[in-house]
Scaffold this motif. Structure first.
Motif, mmCIF file in Angstrom:
data_model
loop_
_atom_site.group_PDB
_atom_site.id
_atom_site.type_symbol
_atom_site.label_atom_id
_atom_site.label_comp_id
_atom_site.label_asym_id
_atom_site.label_seq_id
_atom_site.Cartn_x
_atom_site.Cartn_y
_atom_site.Cartn_z
ATOM 1 N N LEU A 62 49.207 40.470 48.942
ATOM 2 C CA LEU A 62 49.082 39.684 50.234
ATOM 3 C C LEU A 62 50.485 39.019 50.533
ATOM 4 C CD1 LEU A 62 47.723 38.009 52.526
ATOM 5 C CD2 LEU A 62 47.181 36.340 50.659
ATOM 6 N N LEU B 290 43.818 41.405 53.760
ATOM 7 C CA LEU B 290 44.212 40.924 52.280
ATOM 8 C C LEU B 290 43.856 39.529 52.267
ATOM 9 C CD1 LEU B 290 47.646 43.055 52.195
ATOM 10 C CD2 LEU B 290 45.643 43.431 50.657
ATOM 11 N N MET C 240 45.830 40.993 44.031
ATOM 12 C CA MET C 240 45.933 41.077 45.384
ATOM 13 C C MET C 240 46.763 39.742 46.121
ATOM 14 S SD MET C 240 44.086 43.601 45.788
ATOM 15 C CE MET C 240 44.126 43.441 47.455
#
Length: 267
Positions: free
Chosen positions: A58, A82, A54
């Motif tokens: 991002l 995000l 993630m």
């Protein structure tokens, strides 16, 4: 031709603070809590893999956001969703993987966020979200957003779990605090910048508490809808709101801000 006629147009890169803004922000932070749990637990990726994955996503989203040089709802809110997930994962990693107490985590993120604001103000002489015209200001902005999410996660978990108030009571508590801040702003002239950032921090544990209330099993104090259903539900609401914002975005919202806003701490 005068300098004013030849100067490049500067446009604010973040949205105006409206009811729509707070609604979608609340949806985003709620989804940040449930999506992080879904990826790490339900899909079995674990905290470490989920965090790395993630964070990479991002960073890609932020590259697109910074490239816009103005507020574009889909890019901006994708970055918010995000960064909400990553902020949650940062706090969860410290607690679950490194054994840091929630009290310590909350204090550490409070100090980190305060230092971010202090450096931001020392460099730019304003913390206004109405004058995010430059890459440097936007960098400070997103750093502050990240730490508000991490702090909100730690504080929400601290109150709900360590203080054992439960998800519903915790959500009501933070909702009440936000209401007090709103009253102080509208009726007692609380500084606009202070009111905004306090509310921004506290919407994180507010949303996370109700997200956990919906998603967690009944034996843990939740309603048992699960992280999959809850995440998809809030994602659908976010997509609808972003679509609405994009279609309803007025041309006036893209007009350059007045020159006197530049550097003004009251805005």
């Amino acid at each position: 031709m005068t300098h004013a006629q030849t100067a490049p147009v500067q446009q604010n890169r973040v949205p105006e603070v409206t009811i729509d803004f707070w609604l979608i922000k609340l949806m985003a932070v709620t989804m940040g809590e449930t999506a992080a749990d879904y990826l790490a637990v339900n899909l079995g990726l674990g905290l470490t893999v989920t965090s790395l994955l993630m964070t990479a996503v991002l960073l890609v989203a932020l590259v697109f956001q910074f490239a816009q040089k103005l507020y574009v709802p889909p890019f901006y809110w994708a970055a918010v969703v995000l960064i909400s997930i990553v902020g949650t994962l940062v706090s969860d990693n410290l607690v679950d993987n490194f054994g840091v107490a929630l009290q310590t985590t909350a204090i550490a993120f409070t100090i980190t966020l305060a230092l971010t604001f202090a450096v931001w103000y020392a460099v730019e002489r304003t913390l206004s979200i109405h004058t995010i015209f430059t890459t440097r200001r936007e960098t400070f902005y997103w750093l502050a957003i990240l730490f508000t999410f991490a702090l909100g996660t730690a504080v929400g978990d601290l109150v709900a779990e360590v203080f054992a108030l439960g998800y519903l009571t915790t959500g009501i508590l933070f909702g009440g605090i936000i209401a007090v801040i709103a009253i102080a702003y509208y009726f007692f002239k609380l500084n606009a910048i202070l009111a905004f950032w306090l509310a921004y921090i506290l919407t994180r544990p507010l949303g996370a508490s109700f997200g956990d209330l919906l998603s967690q099993p009944q034996e843990y104090g939740g309603l048992g809808f699960g992280t999959t259903v809850t995440s998809l539900l809030f994602l659908a609401v976010i997509i609808c709101l972003v679509l609405y914002m994009t279609l309803a975005q007025r041309p006036a919202a893209q007009e350059p801000m007045e020159a006197e806003l530049e550097g003004s701490p009251e805005q």
